[in-house]
Write a protein that holds these residues in place. Sequence first.
Motif, short mmCIF file in Angstrom:
data_model
loop_
_atom_site.label_atom_id
_atom_site.label_comp_id
_atom_site.label_asym_id
_atom_site.label_seq_id
_atom_site.Cartn_x
_atom_site.Cartn_y
_atom_site.Cartn_z
N ALA A 35 -71.67 -27.73 -9.11
CA ALA A 35 -70.40 -27.03 -9.08
C ALA A 35 -70.56 -25.60 -9.55
O ALA A 35 -71.51 -25.26 -10.26
N TRP A 36 -69.62 -24.79 -9.13
CA TRP A 36 -69.48 -23.43 -9.65
C TRP A 36 -68.12 -23.34 -10.35
O TRP A 36 -67.10 -23.74 -9.79
N TYR A 37 -68.16 -22.82 -11.56
CA TYR A 37 -66.96 -22.54 -12.34
C TYR A 37 -66.93 -21.05 -12.64
O TYR A 37 -67.93 -20.36 -12.49
N ARG A 38 -65.77 -20.60 -13.08
CA ARG A 38 -65.68 -19.21 -13.54
C ARG A 38 -64.75 -19.12 -14.74
O ARG A 38 -63.88 -19.99 -14.94
N GLN A 39 -64.97 -18.08 -15.50
CA GLN A 39 -64.19 -17.91 -16.73
C GLN A 39 -63.98 -16.43 -17.00
O GLN A 39 -64.91 -15.62 -16.89
N ILE A 40 -62.74 -16.11 -17.38
CA ILE A 40 -62.45 -14.75 -17.85
C ILE A 40 -62.06 -14.85 -19.32
O ILE A 40 -61.62 -15.91 -19.78
N PRO A 41 -62.24 -13.77 -20.07
CA PRO A 41 -61.98 -13.83 -21.52
C PRO A 41 -60.57 -14.32 -21.82
O PRO A 41 -59.60 -13.89 -21.20
#
Length: 118
Positions: A35-41
């Motif tokens: 999987a690919w996840y993403r996160q912003i502060p």
Amino acid sequence: QVQLAESGGGLVQPGGSLRLSCAASGITFSAYAMAWYRQIPGKQRELVADITSFGRTTYADSVKGRFAISRDNAKKTVSLQMDSLKPEDTAVYYCGAKEPGRLRIGYWGQGTQVTVSS
């Protein structure tokens, strides 16, 4: 030792494209969902796309039609092709591996920054 190494992040203008790759070692790659996840502060990590060991894919609504996840079991890599990028796609992108039979991601990469800006 399990290692997931992402590459391909960077700075791109809105409407542009990037391709992320994740090279896996230390796991029986073909048996794992990836999987690919993403996160912003300040926000939780969110699922972008995943692909089962059989190649079935799912996508977050926000990226459907623009992103494509794929895997190469021979090379032990999973990729994320990102087209028509938008500023709101800016985030740190993480590769994750889910062991067979498990509900959650068990292994994470170190992340790669994607910035979409003019």
